[in-house]
Design a protein around this motif. Structure first.
Motif, mmCIF file in Angstrom:
data_model
loop_
_atom_site.group_PDB
_atom_site.id
_atom_site.type_symbol
_atom_site.label_atom_id
_atom_site.label_comp_id
_atom_site.label_asym_id
_atom_site.label_seq_id
_atom_site.Cartn_x
_atom_site.Cartn_y
_atom_site.Cartn_z
ATOM 1 N N ALA A 155 -35.887 -1.828 8.143
ATOM 2 C CA ALA A 155 -36.850 -2.872 8.522
ATOM 3 C C ALA A 155 -38.294 -2.445 8.262
ATOM 4 C CB ALA A 155 -36.661 -3.245 9.991
ATOM 5 N N MET A 156 -38.545 -1.145 8.156
ATOM 6 C CA MET A 156 -39.893 -0.657 7.845
ATOM 7 C C MET A 156 -40.250 -0.807 6.366
ATOM 8 S SD MET A 156 -39.943 2.949 9.924
ATOM 9 C CE MET A 156 -39.032 3.086 11.467
ATOM 10 N N GLY A 157 -39.274 -1.241 5.562
ATOM 11 C CA GLY A 157 -39.508 -1.377 4.131
ATOM 12 C C GLY A 157 -39.114 -0.164 3.326
ATOM 13 N N ILE A 158 -38.483 0.809 3.981
ATOM 14 C CA ILE A 158 -37.987 1.998 3.269
ATOM 15 C C ILE A 158 -36.610 1.675 2.697
ATOM 16 C CG2 ILE A 158 -37.274 4.411 3.518
ATOM 17 C CD1 ILE A 158 -39.298 4.620 5.831
ATOM 18 N N ARG A 159 -36.422 1.956 1.412
ATOM 19 C CA ARG A 159 -35.107 1.703 0.805
ATOM 20 C C ARG A 159 -34.055 2.591 1.469
ATOM 21 N NH1 ARG A 159 -32.276 4.056 -3.404
ATOM 22 N NH2 ARG A 159 -34.042 5.436 -3.873
ATOM 23 N N THR A 160 -32.984 1.970 1.944
ATOM 24 C CA THR A 160 -31.943 2.731 2.632
ATOM 25 C C THR A 160 -30.605 2.588 1.912
ATOM 26 O OG1 THR A 160 -31.331 0.905 4.110
ATOM 27 C CG2 THR A 160 -33.067 2.387 4.870
ATOM 28 N N VAL A 161 -29.857 3.679 1.935
ATOM 29 C CA VAL A 161 -28.513 3.714 1.361
ATOM 30 C C VAL A 161 -27.603 4.380 2.389
ATOM 31 C CG1 VAL A 161 -27.052 4.574 -0.517
ATOM 32 C CG2 VAL A 161 -29.420 3.897 -0.995
ATOM 33 N N ARG A 162 -26.416 3.811 2.576
ATOM 34 C CA ARG A 162 -25.418 4.412 3.462
ATOM 35 C C ARG A 162 -24.196 4.750 2.611
ATOM 36 N NH1 ARG A 162 -27.823 -0.004 5.341
ATOM 37 N NH2 ARG A 162 -28.725 -0.117 7.445
ATOM 38 N N ILE A 163 -23.809 6.012 2.599
ATOM 39 C CA ILE A 163 -22.666 6.441 1.794
ATOM 40 C C ILE A 163 -21.490 6.740 2.727
ATOM 41 C CG2 ILE A 163 -21.776 8.162 0.187
ATOM 42 C CD1 ILE A 163 -24.534 8.378 -1.002
ATOM 43 N N ARG A 164 -20.489 5.871 2.664
ATOM 44 C CA ARG A 164 -19.279 6.044 3.491
ATOM 45 C C ARG A 164 -18.387 7.085 2.821
ATOM 46 N NH1 ARG A 164 -18.511 -0.458 4.476
ATOM 47 N NH2 ARG A 164 -20.200 -0.646 6.016
ATOM 48 N N THR A 165 -18.507 8.300 3.307
ATOM 49 C CA THR A 165 -17.882 9.452 2.658
ATOM 50 C C THR A 165 -16.408 9.560 3.014
ATOM 51 O OG1 THR A 165 -20.015 10.562 2.791
ATOM 52 C CG2 THR A 165 -18.098 11.939 2.341
ATOM 53 N N GLY A 166 -15.608 9.881 2.008
ATOM 54 C CA GLY A 166 -14.188 10.111 2.223
ATOM 55 C C GLY A 166 -13.915 11.566 2.561
ATOM 56 N N VAL A 167 -12.694 12.025 2.287
ATOM 57 C CA VAL A 167 -12.304 13.415 2.544
ATOM 58 C C VAL A 167 -12.899 14.278 1.433
ATOM 59 C CG1 VAL A 167 -10.382 15.031 2.761
ATOM 60 C CG2 VAL A 167 -10.199 12.725 3.730
ATOM 61 N N VAL A 168 -13.869 15.106 1.786
ATOM 62 C CA VAL A 168 -14.567 15.920 0.787
ATOM 63 C C VAL A 168 -13.760 17.192 0.520
ATOM 64 C CG1 VAL A 168 -16.678 17.177 0.251
ATOM 65 C CG2 VAL A 168 -16.798 15.006 1.501
ATOM 66 N N LEU A 169 -13.417 17.396 -0.736
ATOM 67 C CA LEU A 169 -12.640 18.582 -1.115
ATOM 68 C C LEU A 169 -13.582 19.714 -1.509
ATOM 69 C CD1 LEU A 169 -9.688 17.091 -3.217
ATOM 70 C CD2 LEU A 169 -9.854 17.477 -0.732
ATOM 71 N N THR A 170 -13.515 20.793 -0.770
ATOM 72 C CA THR A 170 -14.270 22.009 -1.019
ATOM 73 C C THR A 170 -13.569 23.135 -0.282
ATOM 74 O OG1 THR A 170 -16.355 23.176 -0.619
ATOM 75 C CG2 THR A 170 -15.806 21.408 0.904
ATOM 76 N N MET A 171 -13.676 24.347 -0.792
ATOM 77 C CA MET A 171 -13.100 25.496 -0.098
ATOM 78 C C MET A 171 -14.081 26.102 0.894
ATOM 79 S SD MET A 171 -9.963 25.789 -0.752
ATOM 80 C CE MET A 171 -9.617 27.430 -0.102
ATOM 81 N N GLU A 172 -15.260 25.470 1.044
ATOM 82 C CA GLU A 172 -16.269 25.981 1.970
ATOM 83 C C GLU A 172 -16.145 25.363 3.358
ATOM 84 O OE1 GLU A 172 -18.134 28.509 0.969
ATOM 85 O OE2 GLU A 172 -17.023 28.312 -0.911
ATOM 86 N N GLY A 173 -15.164 24.501 3.572
ATOM 87 C CA GLY A 173 -14.986 23.885 4.879
ATOM 88 C C GLY A 173 -14.173 22.607 4.759
ATOM 89 N N ALA A 175 -11.084 19.837 5.181
ATOM 90 C CA ALA A 175 -9.625 19.768 5.215
ATOM 91 C C ALA A 175 -8.933 20.692 4.216
ATOM 92 C CB ALA A 175 -9.183 18.320 4.949
ATOM 93 N N LEU A 176 -9.538 20.900 3.038
ATOM 94 C CA LEU A 176 -8.812 21.592 1.971
ATOM 95 C C LEU A 176 -8.369 23.010 2.333
ATOM 96 C CD1 LEU A 176 -7.679 21.304 -0.860
ATOM 97 C CD2 LEU A 176 -9.864 22.134 -1.765
ATOM 98 N N PRO A 177 -9.218 23.865 2.909
ATOM 99 C CA PRO A 177 -8.740 25.207 3.258
ATOM 100 C C PRO A 177 -7.544 25.187 4.219
ATOM 101 C CG PRO A 177 -11.132 25.120 3.375
ATOM 102 C CD PRO A 177 -10.662 23.709 3.197
ATOM 103 N N LYS A 178 -7.511 24.197 5.111
ATOM 104 C CA LYS A 178 -6.399 24.090 6.054
ATOM 105 C C LYS A 178 -5.108 23.685 5.361
ATOM 106 C CE LYS A 178 -9.397 22.791 9.957
ATOM 107 N NZ LYS A 178 -10.682 22.782 9.228
#
Length: 301
Positions: A155-173, A175-178
């Motif tokens: 509402a302040m006029g700042i462009r906003t984006v919302r990213i609905r993130t899924g299951v992120v695959l990485t070995m740094e944390g 679900a994947l390491p588990k």
């Protein structure tokens, strides 16, 4: 050189995003409860509970990437934990909104993390796009409140984006390491029926989406941060075993065992989410580095 201010910058996505932004010539600053010197990164203090934020963080920022929030799967969902999960997201956004109203700044974009939990923790095999209705369970309640908290900034006029993130695959944390550890030990097995869908994305692709979102003024509103093709839990587990050259000999882990171990939190592994990236593929020029699950796993493992 533009400056990107990141909240939650010490988390799994935040750390990798910082690296990639710096490689692409951006300056990165962080908001942290316990500011500590980091090479090449300016860190400012904030305290969400006390409602305090160093205004210099906003004065020097061109873009904000808001990742802060208590981990969904870091503990059983007691009433107190549920409150913490919601408050850590909404109150931190409210503090940023208040600070933006009261600080002279030149922030061009506000890119907020969200989650595919918006559609509910278990949507079966029904395809969900950005235009699908919100769910009604706890995960949906969290993400609805999270996304609503961004509206005052928009509402302040700042462009906003919302990213609905899924299951992120990485070995740094995450679900994947588990999933990988028991497979490495020869004890890997699908969970529950194994037919529940997982809407996944490689860590580098989700970070690239954040960078595209802050860089490209065409991006606005909600995008599903997932790879093009969801997979079942059984297929993911089998593919991990193939990449690691390990056998799959054990029967599926019964759902009741998972429910006994985790309570209501079990929905995060037993629930099915078939989420599509319609706006990414139809409205942007974004190119995935890892659209294929096997290539993603080969890179990570």
């Amino acid at each position: 050189m533009e400056t990107v201010l990141i909240t939650g910058g010490t988390g799994t996505i935040g750390r990798r995003l910082t690296q990639l932004l710096q490689e692409q010539g951006y300056a990165v600053s962080l908001l942290s409860r316990s500011p500590k010197p980091q090479p090449g990164v300016t860190t400012y203090a904030w305290d969400v509970d006390a409602g305090e934020l160093d205004p210099r963080a906003l004065e020097n920022a061109d873009h904000i990437v808001h990742l802060a929030g208590a981990g969904i799967a870091d503990g059983r969902w007691t009433d107190a934990r549920k409150r913490e999960i919601i408050d850590s997201r909404t109150r931190s956004t409210e503090l940023l909104a208040e600070a933006l109203r009261n600080t002279k700044h030149h922030v061009k974009s506000f890119i907020s993390s969200s989650a595919i939990g918006y559609y509910g923790g278990d949507t079966g095999d029904r395809p969900m796009s950005e235009h699908s209705a919100a769910g009604t369970d706890f995960l949906a309640k969290v993400t609805r409140a999270w996304e609503r908290s961004v509206e005052p900034i928009e509402a302040m006029g700042i462009r906003t984006v919302r990213i609905r993130t899924g299951v992120v695959l990485t070995m740094e944390g995450g679900a994947l390491p588990k999933l990988v550890q028991p497979v490495r030990l020869g004890a890997g097995a699908p969970i529950g029926t194994g037919q529940q869908y997982i809407s996944w994305i490689h860590i580098d692709d989700i970070c690239a989406m954040y960078i595209q979102a802050l860089r490209n003024p065409v991006w606005s509103g909600v995008y599903n941060g997932v790879a093009p093709k969801p997979v079942t839990n059984a297929d993911l587990t089998r593919l991990i075993a193939k990449v690691l050259d390990k056998p799959m000999v054990l029967p599926n882990i019964p759902a009741f065992v998972i429910k006994l171990m985790f309570g209501e939190l079990a929905i995060t592994v037993l629930g099915s989410s078939f989420v599509l990236n319609r706006r990414i593929t139809e409205e942007t020029t974004f190119q995935y580095k890892f659209p294929d699950l096997r290539k993603a796993l080969e890179d990570l493992l």
